[in-house]
Design an enzyme around this catalytic site. Structure first.
Site, short mmCIF file in Angstrom:
data_model
loop_
_atom_site.label_atom_id
_atom_site.label_comp_id
_atom_site.label_asym_id
_atom_site.label_seq_id
_atom_site.Cartn_x
_atom_site.Cartn_y
_atom_site.Cartn_z
N CYS A 21 0.81 -1.23 0.00
CA CYS A 21 0.00 0.00 0.00
C CYS A 21 0.85 1.28 0.00
O CYS A 21 0.49 2.25 -0.68
CB CYS A 21 -0.99 -0.02 1.15
SG CYS A 21 -0.43 -0.92 2.59
N HIS B 229 -2.22 6.26 3.93
CA HIS B 229 -0.77 6.28 4.12
C HIS B 229 -0.23 7.58 3.50
O HIS B 229 -0.48 7.88 2.34
CB HIS B 229 -0.12 5.10 3.40
CG HIS B 229 -0.37 3.77 4.05
ND1 HIS B 229 -1.00 3.62 5.25
CD2 HIS B 229 -0.01 2.51 3.65
CE1 HIS B 229 -1.06 2.32 5.56
NE2 HIS B 229 -0.47 1.65 4.61
#
Ligand code: NAP
Length: 347
Positions: free
Chosen positions: A141, A234
């Protein structure tokens, strides 16, 4: 859906609710969950659990129990190692989120706006392995967040060096994930096995398909991975060195103009803008930007000159949507467009 009960599995179920091309027909997980109804086996984390999925019985993850031609896998790496190839061998198209096969030379590692063209390696994969099915992977990710932001800059100016520091959300660790007493009010400067993935996957995704192989890009990456008390999203701080150094204005123009590979445009899960560049000095922020483009847009900001390399910037995207389930579904939609997944449902 393999690994249907976990954090990514649940995101798949949310993203597939009402999907025009795919229907969640089967949910599979470990022996702990098999035999229970999905509602009973799952601690549903967010929003409304779709009633049709809630009533499904969870099956074990084997090719005899799961019959669907398209298999979305949100399995743990330990379980994915043997199970994913078994499904590909049986003629199923496996869209994998696990790390196991990402770096195999004949396995495409795809963010479709960046490198949908790499899917052509599937012909080599099928020849090499004798599979009538296939494995297509999506990246870690944090690598996904950074690779999308770097793609337009690499295309125009050639990236040579990358320094990256990540601030990664707790949902990236799965469910139940990081204990609350470890993460509340804290930053953990270590995520097991994360930095090596970030330091290698982006070169593959930003590499070139030669017709028979994927030639990796040659830039070097130095990564620091940190876990922070954020729910989803993120954030990556990137410092970049280039072959041809762009001005700040040229870099921002490249980011604003980038639309990614044409085959992705208009697909059901494709965001209107793969990148949104924001001028505000304090963006991107997970709380404000993470659901842009239904979680599929990468928000980029703060492009500025750097004192050591050439430029720095900040990029942020949703880890379980753009960085996992949503990315996998978009890969599958491209495979429908290219005929690898037949519209009738037969692979
Ligand atoms: P998770 O919440 O721990 O879920 C793991 C899933 O795998 C559960 O459904 C679990 O079923 C199942 N499982 C575990 N062992 C199994 C076995 N031996 N046989 C069959 N099923 C088994 O993990 P996650 O965060 O969803 O991550 C899933 C995968 O996606 C991992 O490979 C991860 O690295 C990758 N990924 C995660 C993210 C993210 O942001 N979270 C992003 C990109 C990629 P039970 O409920 O029955 O135990």
């Amino acid at each position: 859906m393999l690994g249907a009960t976990g954090a990514v599995g649940q995101t798949f179920i949310r993203c597939l609710a009402g999907h025009p091309w795919f229907r969640v027909a089967e949910v599979a997980a470990s022996e702990r969950s098999a035999g229970k109804s999905y509602a009973e086996a799952t601690r549903w984390i967010e929003g409304e659990l779709p009633a049709d999925v809630a009533a499904l019985t969870v099956t074990p993850c084997d090719t005899g129990s799961v019959r669907s031609p398209v298999v979305f896998s949100a399995l743990d790496a330990a379980a994915a190692a043997d199970l994913e190839p078994a499904f590909a061998h049986e003629g199923r198209v496996v869209l994998s989120n696990a790390k196991n096969y990402r770096m195999e030379p004949d396995v495409p590692l795809v963010i479709p706006e960046v490198n949908a063209g790499h899917l052509a390696i599937l012909e080599v994969q099928r020849r090499n392995r004798g599979w009538s099915g296939a494995i297509v992977t999506n990246a870690n990710c944090a690598s996904t967040t950074a690779a999308v932001a770097m793609a337009p800059l690499h295309e125009r100016f050639g990236i040579r060096t990358v320094f990256i520091s990540t601030m990664q959300a707790v949902s990236g660790a799965g469910y139940p994930g990081v204990p609350s007493l470890d993460i509340l009010g804290n930053v953990i400067p270590y995520i097991k096995d994360e930095e090596p993935k970030i330091e290698t996957e982006m070169q593959k995704m930003l590499g070139r398909f030669t017709g028979s192989a994927i030639e990796h890009a040659s830039f070097v990456v130095s990564a620091h991975a940190n876990r922070v008390p954020v729910e989803h999203g993120h954030t990556t701080c990137l410092t970049l060195g280039f072959e041809r150094k762009p001005t700040v204005e040229e870099a921002i123009e490249a980011l604003r103009e980038w639309k990614g590979e044409a085959i992705v445009r208009g697909l059901p899960s494709a965001p209107a803008m793969p990148i949104r560049y924001r001028d505000e000095p304090d963006r991107p922020q997970p709380r404000r930007d993470v659901m842009d483009g239904r979680g599929m847009t990468t928000t980029v900001g703060r492009v500025r000159a750097d004192n050591i390399l050439d430029l720095r910037l900040v990029a942020m995207s949703h880890n379980t949507i753009r960085g996992a389930a949503g990315g996998s579904i978009l890969n599958a939609e491209v495979l429908v467009q290219t005929g690898v997944i037949a519209r009738s449902g037969a692979a």
